[in-house]
Design an enzyme around this catalytic site. Structure first.
Site, PDB file in Angstrom:
ATOM      1  CB  SER A  82      -5.982  51.223   1.858  1.00 33.74           C
ATOM      2  OG  SER A  82      -6.587  49.981   1.592  1.00 33.74           O
ATOM      3  N   GLY A 112      -4.046  48.575  -2.676  1.00 37.80           N
ATOM      4  CA  GLY A 112      -4.970  48.014  -3.660  1.00 37.80           C
ATOM      5  C   GLY A 112      -4.187  46.974  -4.437  1.00 37.80           C
ATOM      6  CB  CYS A 114      -9.035  47.467   0.342  1.00 40.84           C
ATOM      7  SG  CYS A 114      -8.340  48.646  -0.832  1.00 40.84           S
ATOM      8  NE  ARG A 167      -3.947  -1.526   2.254  1.00 37.19           N
ATOM      9  CZ  ARG A 167      -4.998  -0.991   2.832  1.00 37.19           C
ATOM     10  NH1 ARG A 167      -4.831  -0.106   3.780  1.00 37.19           N
ATOM     11  NH2 ARG A 167      -6.193  -1.319   2.481  1.00 37.19           N
ATOM     12  CG  HIS A 176     -12.427   8.226  -5.210  1.00 35.55           C
ATOM     13  ND1 HIS A 176     -12.777   8.700  -6.440  1.00 35.55           N
ATOM     14  CD2 HIS A 176     -11.258   8.803  -4.878  1.00 35.55           C
ATOM     15  CE1 HIS A 176     -11.838   9.510  -6.846  1.00 35.55           C
ATOM     16  NE2 HIS A 176     -10.905   9.586  -5.922  1.00 35.55           N
ATOM     17  CG  ASN A 222      -7.742  43.566  -6.604  1.00 34.03           C
ATOM     18  OD1 ASN A 222      -7.340  42.556  -6.046  1.00 34.03           O
ATOM     19  ND2 ASN A 222      -8.908  44.124  -6.304  1.00 34.03           N
ATOM     20  N   GLY A 254      -6.870   7.861  -2.127  1.00 27.55           N
ATOM     21  CA  GLY A 254      -7.138   7.276  -3.444  1.00 27.55           C
ATOM     22  C   GLY A 254      -6.249   7.768  -4.569  1.00 27.55           C
TER      23      GLY A 254
HETATM   24  C1  PEP Z   1      -7.304  47.179  -5.978  1.00 26.12           C
HETATM   25  O1  PEP Z   1      -6.844  47.616  -7.034  1.00 26.12           O
HETATM   26  O2  PEP Z   1      -6.752  46.294  -5.324  1.00 26.12           O
HETATM   27  C2  PEP Z   1      -8.566  47.698  -5.454  1.00 26.12           C
HETATM   28  C3  PEP Z   1      -8.998  47.373  -4.270  1.00 26.12           C
HETATM   29  O3  PEP Z   1      -9.298  48.479  -6.258  1.00 26.12           O
HETATM   30  P1  PEP Z   1     -10.189  47.953  -7.484  1.00 26.12           P
HETATM   31  O4  PEP Z   1     -10.233  46.462  -7.395  1.00 26.12           O
HETATM   32  O5  PEP Z   1     -11.513  48.595  -7.337  1.00 26.12           O
HETATM   33  O6  PEP Z   1      -9.416  48.454  -8.658  1.00 26.12           O
END
Ligand code: PEP
Ligand code: MG
Length: 889
Positions: free
Chosen positions: A767, A769, A835, A96, A448, A771, A105
């Site tokens: 903050s 951002g 954020c 095994r 499974h 993204n 599995g």
């Molecule tokens: C980001 O850019 O991380 C952000 C929070 O702003 P948005 O997603 O609205 O561009």
């Protein structure tokens, strides 16, 4: 044996059960159970170190290993009184797999090894049951053929189809036909048991790098430092298929779906373990065992209690009953639904088995999302078309797909798919990841499909024997009547086991008392604050309910996007003179004021970070092509009324042209709009100040924060701050009050990181951002990368994780650390948060806590995940600091 390996093999009674890294989970569990005096068949473990050596040597077993295996088998022969390959009293073993991290599995196992044309007769004589012996032999050839010789299992299944496997003579023929299948491959099924053993060990090691196992490790983020290979466990076989007094099964020490404290599991009389876990038969529920084998059941209960008390975790236990004698073949930490994981952790704390820290540590934060999954509402009066075993909670709708490859292809295209199968094989796992839900007609909760779906948090129903699948026509029938074909929408409810035709409306789940308790403990334990990304009062209410400590990002443009408001916003953009523009802005201000008021009131004095307008203005206007088409249609239809309509659209088209950009992501947006059209930011700032002033006068506590997006240059901030101060003064003067409103900047442009010290002079908070910062750092478009090349990059491990999901510590993380350091040199206590979407990702939260951020802001429905992840990272870091203090002492 090479001298660098101290000891390649450990017997269960000599191994240290705590050393999972060396022995693998299965081996460690067997060693521990042997020490506890539980009825474990004898056996030994080839360590994971040997697996590493195997790969180092280019997939070759290390020299001398088989000599050590031979010695160990001799020892096993002495303790069992049997002999491998013997024609009179043969020893049979299972070979095994078992990695340090459980991968149910995903790797290979071979049972009944040691059988050949001579020893099968010996087994028949010795067991006085020729049917059993030949059944064991055909199983061995099938498994060996599939795993070692690479024969498609369907060929074996075809040979067996329609045959009476209870008849010894039939089984003899089946075994002979299986052997010819093996011979057709040009490879031979070896008779010599030690050759069988060598090839089986080799195959198990190879399965560590098999497609299934690698995909599983990739999906679950199992890295080489967590598991360096698989161990091979060789155990003397015990048989659950020796008649009506024998059985095999799997039992959970608590219900893996609900967490209720009672044995939960499936078993089959006169069968072998694979029959239960493969889901090929419909097993009996463990509640029926006391009626059939009362002594075995009570012994099993005692074993389960002992195991739970020893490991302090719910266990998933594999057992076999051979002629009324109970054997335990495996124990491992049970994979449970999130609901069960939360309930058992809280219950075990109250039972005095574990402390709060331990309870928090064992819950998977991502799994919590499962508990927040929608359910089919009680108000839904639709009749289900069938019902099966509720195996993994949550409701999902999608198109029924009967083929694994098609499910994968559709899932990849973003379609919601419900995979409908008779049973599933581990090879089907990649399709699971891409399906919204899984439905099988066979199997039980421990099969499974159920185990894997639960681990993934996908809704799953198994053992739905009421439906019959026709694989030819790709449809399923209930009571002989076809009711759904491939491509048709169905809904499955993995919490109740019910199946519906079409898409059924769902409701949000309730929060259990255990869930609240866990969130409470986590909130006390965490060292970083959790805020929510919320743009509406409803979303703020949800965030509060889950324990958010404020709003970290309120995207004001989302408020304009509502149907009744967009027209006013468009009027403002299209205004021909100042008066018209002022009127539109005044209307917008009233609407914004009431939005801000509602959110500020909901958050009851907790900080609410409101971000000024971010997107470019053309995003609010219709698309150029759309307008051109409308103009064309109006022109063709003619008429006096259409004339003015046409002029209006032509004017709008001109404005769209004026505002359009080649690269809007890097264009006229954020603070750049704020400075070039200052009346928009002025209106928003006034709406915030007025909303706050109104509430303050009513005695409501408020803490608004104003945040500026897309800042790259300190002078941009200086200008907006100036505007903010003057509007605030004017509102304060009018209402004769003082307002406390912080002013801050988003850090989402690379240059803002590089001049963080300058920025810190002008603001009260920052903050991240992440993204946009990730987009900017990689030059990866956040709109396109994930659908285009990122999946390829991830598959080829060009990049270790999706940077839009988990913070890229080496690049983006480095910029963040630099920003934190530079800004805190200027203002020691400046508040810094995050954020971007990363604020709800457990691994990113760990990074943010370590980097010294004050808070993370996550979307409202991920708040519980963020709270738990933050608590776990606090627990880990306090352990790390205790460890480092200990080391430096
Ligand atoms: C980001 O850019 O991380 C952000 C929070 O702003 P948005 O997603 O609205 O561009
Ligand atoms: Mg942004």
């Amino acid at each position: 044996m090479s001298s660098s390996i101290v000891k390649p093999i450990y017997f269960f009674d000599e191994a240290d059960g705590n050393n999972r890294a060396l022995l693998g989970g299965k081996g460690a569990g067997l060693a521990e159970m042997t020490k506890l005096g539980l009825p474990v068949p004898p056996g030994f473990i080839i360590t994971t170190d040997i697996c590493e050596k195997f790969y180092e040597a280019g997939k070759r077993l290390p020299d001398g290993l088989m000599d050590e295996v031979r010695k160990s088998i001799k020892k096993l022969e002495v303790s069992t009184g049997k002999k491998l390959g013997d024609a009179a009293n043969p020893l049979l073993v299972s070979v095994r797999s078992g990695a340090p991290v459980s991968m149910p599995g995903m790797m290979d196992t071979i049972l009944n090894l040691g059988l050949n044309d001579q020893s099968v007769e010996g087994l028949a004589r010795q067991s006085k049951d020729a049917r059993f012996a030949w059944d064991a032999y055909r199983r061995f050839i099938q498994m060996f053929g599939k795993i070692v010789l690479g024969i498609d299992d369907r060929q074996f299944e075809k040979e067996m189809a329609g045959k009476d496997l209870n008849d010894e003579k039939v089984l003899r023929k089946v075994a002979a036909s299986f052997k010819s299948l093996c011979e057709n491959t040009g490879k031979k099924l070896p008779d010599y048991p030690y050759k069988q053993l060598e090839l089986a060990i080799d195959a198990v090691f190879r399965s560590w790098m098999g497609k299934r196992a690698m995909e599983y490790r990739r999906q679950y983020g199992i890295t080489p430092d967590m598991a360096n290979g698989t161990a091979v466990t060789i155990v003397a076989m015990v048989f659950g298929n020796t008649g009506q007094d024998s059985a095999t099964g799997v039992v959970f020490t608590r219900d893996p779906e609900t967490g209720v404290k009672r044995l939960y599991g499936d078993y089959l009389v006169n069968a072998q373990g694979e029959d239960v876990v493969s889901g090929k038969a419909n097993p009996s529920h463990i509640d029926q065992l006391p009626g059939q084998m009362p002594d075995v059941y009570s012994q099993l209960q005692q074993v389960c209690e002992k195991l739970e008390n020893h490991f302090n975790e719910c266990q998933d236990v594999e057992f076999t009953v051979e002629r009324s004698k109970l054997y335990i073949l495996q124990t491992r930490t049970a994979k449970m639904s999130a609901l069960a994981s939360v309930k058992t952790s809280v219950d075990m704390y109250h039972e005095g088995l574990i402390d709060k820290t331990e309870a928090l540590k064992r819950i998977d934060p991502e799994g919590l999302e499962q508990m927040l999954y929608p359910r089919i509402g009680p108000q839904v009066k639709l009749k289900p078309v069938a019902a099966g075993v509720a195996a993994s909670p949550g409701a999902a709708s999608g198109v029924a797909v009967f083929d694994v490859a098609r499910a994968e292809a559709l899932g990849r295209r973003g379609e919601k798919v419900i995979l409908v199968r008779e049973d599933t094989k581990p090879d089907d796992v990649p399709a699971f990841f891409l399906s919204a839900g899984i439905l099988t007609t066979r199997g039980g909760k421990t099969s499974h499909a159920a185990v894997v779906a639960r681990g993934m948090g996908k809704p799953c129903i198994v053992g739905c024997s009421q439906i019959e699948i026709d694989t030819e026509s790709c449809s399923f029938a209930v009571a002989g009547k076809t009711i759904a074909s491939e491509g048709q929408k169905i809904t499955i409810d993995g919490s109740t086991g019910r199946i519906y035709l079409g898409e059924v409306p769902t409701v949000d789940p309730e929060i259990t008392s255990e869930f609240k308790e866990i969130l409470q403990w986590a909130s006390e334990m965490k060292a970083i604050r959790i805020r929510a990304n919320a743009d509406t009062p409803e979303s703020a209410t949800l965030a509060r309910k889950y324990g958010a400590e404020g709003v970290g990002l309120c995207r004001t443009e989302r408020m304009f996007n509502q149907h009744d408001r967009i027209a006013i916003f468009v009027r403002m953009i299209m205004a021909e003179d100042d008066d018209e523009r002022r009127k539109a802005l005044a209307e917008l201000e009233l609407l914004q004021r009431s939005d801000f008021r509602a959110i500020l009131k909901e958050m009851q004095g907790l900080p609410v970070t409101i971000r000024l307008l971010d997107p470019p203005l053309h995003e609010f206007l219709p698309k150029e092509e759309e307008l051109m088409m409308q103009i064309f249609e109006l022109k063709s239809s003619g008429g006096p009324r259409t004339e003015s309509e046409m002029l209006r659209r032509e004017k709008m088209l001109r404005r769209v042209h004026e505002l359009s950009e080649v690269n809007p992501m890097l264009g006229h947006r954020g603070v750049r709009v704020g400075l070039t059209f200052p009346d928009i930011y002025e209106m928003q700032i006034r709406a915030i100040c007025e909303a706050a002033a109104g509430l303050v006068k009513e005695g409501v506590k408020v803490e608004p924060q104003i945040m500026v997006p897309q800042v790259a240059i300190v002078n941009e901030l200086v200008a907006v701050r100036h505007l903010f101060e003057s509007v605030k003064r004017e509102v304060e003067h009018r209402h004769k009050i003082k307002l406390k409103i912080l002013f801050g900047s988003m850090i989402e442009v690379v240059r803002s990181c590089l001049v963080a010290d300058e920025i810190a002079h002008v603001v009260d908070f920052l903050s991240f951002g992440t993204n946009d910062l990730t987009q900017a750092t990689f030059s990866f478009s956040r709109e396109d990368a994930e659908a285009k090349f990122l999946p390829f990059y991830l598959e080829k491990t060009v990049i270790p994780a999706n940077p839009f999901q988990t913070i890229d510590q080496k690049g983006v993380g480095r910029l963040m650390k630099m920003t934190i350091e530079m800004s805190r040199k200027v203002k020691r206590d400046i508040e810094i948060g995050i954020c971007g979407e990363h604020g709800g990702d457990p691994r990113s939260i760990e990074f943010c806590s370590a980097a010294g951020l004050n808070y993370v802001s996550a979307s409202s429905h991920r708040i519980p995940i963020a709270i738990l992840a933050a608590a776990q990272s606090a627990i880990r870091s306090s352990k790390d600091s205790r460890l480092s203090r200990f080391l430096s002492d």
